[in-house]
Scaffold this motif. Structure first.
Motif, mmCIF file in Angstrom:
data_model
loop_
_atom_site.group_PDB
_atom_site.id
_atom_site.type_symbol
_atom_site.label_atom_id
_atom_site.label_comp_id
_atom_site.label_asym_id
_atom_site.label_seq_id
_atom_site.Cartn_x
_atom_site.Cartn_y
_atom_site.Cartn_z
ATOM 1 N N PRO A 62 0.809 -1.230 0.000
ATOM 2 C CA PRO A 62 0.000 0.000 0.000
ATOM 3 C C PRO A 62 0.838 1.275 0.000
ATOM 4 O O PRO A 62 0.472 2.258 -0.661
ATOM 5 N N ILE A 63 1.953 1.272 0.754
ATOM 6 C CA ILE A 63 2.816 2.459 0.752
ATOM 7 C C ILE A 63 3.422 2.680 -0.633
ATOM 8 O O ILE A 63 3.544 3.820 -1.107
ATOM 9 N N TYR A 64 3.795 1.594 -1.300
ATOM 10 C CA TYR A 64 4.318 1.704 -2.654
ATOM 11 C C TYR A 64 3.273 2.312 -3.597
ATOM 12 O O TYR A 64 3.577 3.202 -4.404
ATOM 13 N N GLN A 65 2.027 1.844 -3.507
ATOM 14 C CA GLN A 65 0.966 2.383 -4.351
ATOM 15 C C GLN A 65 0.691 3.847 -4.025
ATOM 16 O O GLN A 65 0.444 4.655 -4.928
ATOM 17 N N LEU A 66 0.734 4.184 -2.732
ATOM 18 C CA LEU A 66 0.526 5.573 -2.339
ATOM 19 C C LEU A 66 1.595 6.475 -2.953
ATOM 20 O O LEU A 66 1.285 7.545 -3.505
ATOM 21 N N GLY A 67 2.856 6.043 -2.852
ATOM 22 C CA GLY A 67 3.927 6.834 -3.445
ATOM 23 C C GLY A 67 3.837 6.907 -4.957
ATOM 24 O O GLY A 67 4.115 7.959 -5.553
ATOM 25 N N LEU A 68 3.428 5.814 -5.590
ATOM 26 C CA LEU A 68 3.322 5.801 -7.051
ATOM 27 C C LEU A 68 2.259 6.780 -7.538
ATOM 28 O O LEU A 68 2.503 7.560 -8.473
ATOM 29 N N ILE A 69 1.094 6.772 -6.908
ATOM 30 C CA ILE A 69 0.011 7.660 -7.330
ATOM 31 C C ILE A 69 0.392 9.119 -7.123
ATOM 32 O O ILE A 69 -0.019 10.002 -7.875
ATOM 33 N N SER A 70 1.215 9.389 -6.088
ATOM 34 C CA SER A 70 1.596 10.775 -5.821
ATOM 35 C C SER A 70 2.471 11.353 -6.924
ATOM 36 O O SER A 70 2.628 12.578 -7.002
ATOM 37 N N PHE A 71 3.059 10.508 -7.778
ATOM 38 C CA PHE A 71 3.891 10.990 -8.880
ATOM 39 C C PHE A 71 3.141 10.989 -10.212
ATOM 40 O O PHE A 71 3.744 11.262 -11.251
ATOM 41 N N LEU A 72 1.852 10.683 -10.189
ATOM 42 C CA LEU A 72 1.063 10.612 -11.411
ATOM 43 C C LEU A 72 -0.009 11.695 -11.425
ATOM 44 O O LEU A 72 -0.336 12.276 -10.389
ATOM 45 N N GLU A 73 -0.555 11.933 -12.604
ATOM 46 C CA GLU A 73 -1.775 12.732 -12.693
ATOM 47 C C GLU A 73 -2.944 11.757 -12.639
ATOM 48 O O GLU A 73 -3.231 11.045 -13.600
ATOM 49 N N TYR A 74 -3.604 11.732 -11.505
ATOM 50 C CA TYR A 74 -4.610 10.694 -11.266
ATOM 51 C C TYR A 74 -5.838 11.364 -10.668
ATOM 52 O O TYR A 74 -5.934 11.563 -9.453
ATOM 53 N N THR A 75 -6.778 11.718 -11.530
ATOM 54 C CA THR A 75 -8.023 12.337 -11.119
ATOM 55 C C THR A 75 -9.180 11.446 -11.548
ATOM 56 O O THR A 75 -8.981 10.302 -11.978
ATOM 57 N N GLN A 76 -10.391 11.979 -11.458
ATOM 58 C CA GLN A 76 -11.552 11.181 -11.843
ATOM 59 C C GLN A 76 -11.520 10.840 -13.329
ATOM 60 O O GLN A 76 -12.016 9.792 -13.746
ATOM 61 N N ALA A 77 -10.917 11.720 -14.127
ATOM 62 C CA ALA A 77 -10.817 11.448 -15.567
ATOM 63 C C ALA A 77 -9.971 10.211 -15.829
ATOM 64 O O ALA A 77 -10.291 9.389 -16.703
ATOM 65 N N GLN A 78 -8.883 10.035 -15.081
ATOM 66 C CA GLN A 78 -8.041 8.851 -15.252
ATOM 67 C C GLN A 78 -8.702 7.607 -14.652
ATOM 68 O O GLN A 78 -8.552 6.509 -15.178
ATOM 69 N N VAL A 79 -9.420 7.786 -13.559
ATOM 70 C CA VAL A 79 -10.096 6.634 -12.949
ATOM 71 C C VAL A 79 -11.161 6.079 -13.880
ATOM 72 O O VAL A 79 -11.300 4.851 -14.051
ATOM 73 N N SER A 80 -11.921 6.952 -14.529
ATOM 74 C CA SER A 80 -12.987 6.504 -15.434
ATOM 75 C C SER A 80 -12.463 6.068 -16.791
ATOM 76 O O SER A 80 -13.228 5.513 -17.592
ATOM 77 N N GLY A 81 -11.189 6.305 -17.069
ATOM 78 C CA GLY A 81 -10.615 5.906 -18.354
ATOM 79 C C GLY A 81 -10.785 6.922 -19.447
ATOM 80 O O GLY A 81 -10.461 6.648 -20.608
ATOM 81 N N GLY A 82 -11.272 8.120 -19.124
ATOM 82 C CA GLY A 82 -11.477 9.140 -20.148
ATOM 83 C C GLY A 82 -10.181 9.764 -20.614
ATOM 84 O O GLY A 82 -10.087 10.229 -21.759
ATOM 85 N N GLU A 83 -9.174 9.803 -19.756
ATOM 86 C CA GLU A 83 -7.881 10.369 -20.111
ATOM 87 C C GLU A 83 -6.783 9.431 -19.658
ATOM 88 O O GLU A 83 -6.940 8.713 -18.658
ATOM 89 N N PRO A 84 -5.648 9.418 -20.354
ATOM 90 C CA PRO A 84 -4.552 8.536 -19.940
ATOM 91 C C PRO A 84 -3.840 9.083 -18.709
ATOM 92 O O PRO A 84 -3.809 10.283 -18.451
ATOM 93 N N THR A 85 -3.247 8.173 -17.956
ATOM 94 C CA THR A 85 -2.468 8.547 -16.783
ATOM 95 C C THR A 85 -1.088 9.010 -17.224
ATOM 96 O O THR A 85 -0.421 8.340 -18.007
ATOM 97 N N THR A 86 -0.664 10.150 -16.753
ATOM 98 C CA THR A 86 0.629 10.710 -17.132
ATOM 99 C C THR A 86 1.505 10.875 -15.893
ATOM 100 O O THR A 86 1.008 11.079 -14.780
ATOM 101 N N PHE A 87 2.804 10.787 -16.119
ATOM 102 C CA PHE A 87 3.772 10.924 -15.033
ATOM 103 C C PHE A 87 4.048 12.399 -14.793
ATOM 104 O O PHE A 87 4.405 13.139 -15.710
ATOM 105 N N GLN A 88 3.913 12.842 -13.547
ATOM 106 C CA GLN A 88 4.085 14.247 -13.192
ATOM 107 C C GLN A 88 5.367 14.518 -12.422
ATOM 108 O O GLN A 88 5.698 15.675 -12.176
#
Length: 328
Positions: A62-88
């Protein structure tokens, strides 16, 4: 005629190796380290392997996933699949650190957690000493009441406290003659009310732990101090506290971790963080960013910052303790 035995002949057979070297002079064999009982050095780790795998699944991943998401652009658009996940990269952290509200919430969290920790330790230690001074029946009643508060779920206890201090039907306001005073309307009164609830459900852990440590102190030491005319405060400061130092270290670190991560009490008693977010703490702030605003990346970044702060505080505290020569 007296015969003299040669030292070489006196040595037992096989005591000398090639070239006359004794076994002690031989270089040690390279290979697996073996304990005095003949077990391999890896044996303890094999016993710990199931627990380590469980901890890895419950904590490390879980800590690994928490850190990974913190470096991504991960909003509702990415969760629903409307936009691709990008590295920030560190973009989410830059956004977070440039937000003035984050620093206000961080300061409020540190001050609130410090007040909770100090209050919990003071009340818990005082009641632990009191338990050693009262008779069996009052001691049992106090222990049962404290354990009842400790066992109460946080959401249940928070709801009850909101009712007790409510401006309309709250019995506390009627007893104190405060009328329709709202404890949760003002910033400081709301924090004070939440602090009392956190103290109510946290002091039993300190009280029970410290009481168990006091009972382990030899009674002869305490009786000798009393006969010498030492006051209760001096006995605690010069005898009990130094002997209870390992226990106090544990309860202090536990209290820091728990009080820094307070969520339920703030969220329930201030209705999500108070008016205009005046009672926000980091955990509630992260919840609002992640779920209310669907900014999961920012919420994860706040979680990583909280983790780093708690690790840093714990390590600094332990380092200071070790400098004083205390074994942990």
């Amino acid at each position: 005629m007296t015969t003299h035995t040669s030292p070489l002949k006196a040595a037992p057979a096989g005591a000398a190796g090639a070239g006359g070297a004794t076994p002690a002079a031989r270089p040690p064999r390279r290979g697996r380290s073996v304990s005095p009982r003949g077990h391999s050095g890896w044996t303890p780790w094999l016993y710990l392997l199931p627990a380590l795998l469980l901890l890895a699944g419950l904590l490390v991943y879980p800590i690994y996933q928490l850190g990974l998401i913190s470096f991504l652009e991960y909003t509702q658009a990415q969760v629903s699949g409307g936009e691709p996940t990008t590295f920030q990269g560190f973009g989410n952290y830059a956004t977070l650190f440039n937000d003035s509200q984050f620093w206000q919430v961080l300061l409020a969290t540190v001050l609130f957690a410090a007040a909770c920790v100090i209050s919990t330790l003071a009340v818990g230690c005082a009641l632990a000493v009191l338990l050693t001074r009262i008779r069996a029946l009052p001691r049992l009643a106090l222990m049962m009441a404290a354990l009842g508060a400790w066992a109460t779920p946080a959401i249940t206890g928070s709801t009850v406290w909101v009712f007790l201090f409510g401006p309309d039907f709250g019995p506390v306001n009627k007893v104190l003659g405060l009328g329709d005073f709202s404890w949760t309307y003002g910033r400081y009164s709301a924090f004070a009310l939440v602090l009392l609830e956190v103290l109510w459900c946290s002091f039993p852990f300190v009280m029970v732990t410290v009481y168990a440590g006091i009972r382990a102190i030899p009674t002869e030491v305490l009786e000798a101090a009393s006969l010498d005319g030492a006051s209760q405060w001096r006995i605690w400061r010069t005898i009990m506290a130094p002997m209870l130092k390992p226990i106090l270290i544990v309860v202090t670190i536990q209290s820091i971790i728990w009080d820094f991560k307070v969520f339920t009490q703030i969220y329930v008693m201030t209705n999500g963080g108070g008016i205009a977010g005046q009672n926000l703490v980091l955990n509630v702030y992260a919840y609002q960013k992640a779920f209310a605003s669907s900014q999961y990346s920012l919420g994860s970044a706040i979680g990583v910052v909280m983790l780093v702060i708690l690790l840093a505080v714990t390590l600094v505290y332990l380092r200071l303790v070790r400098r004083q020569g205390e074994e942990l």
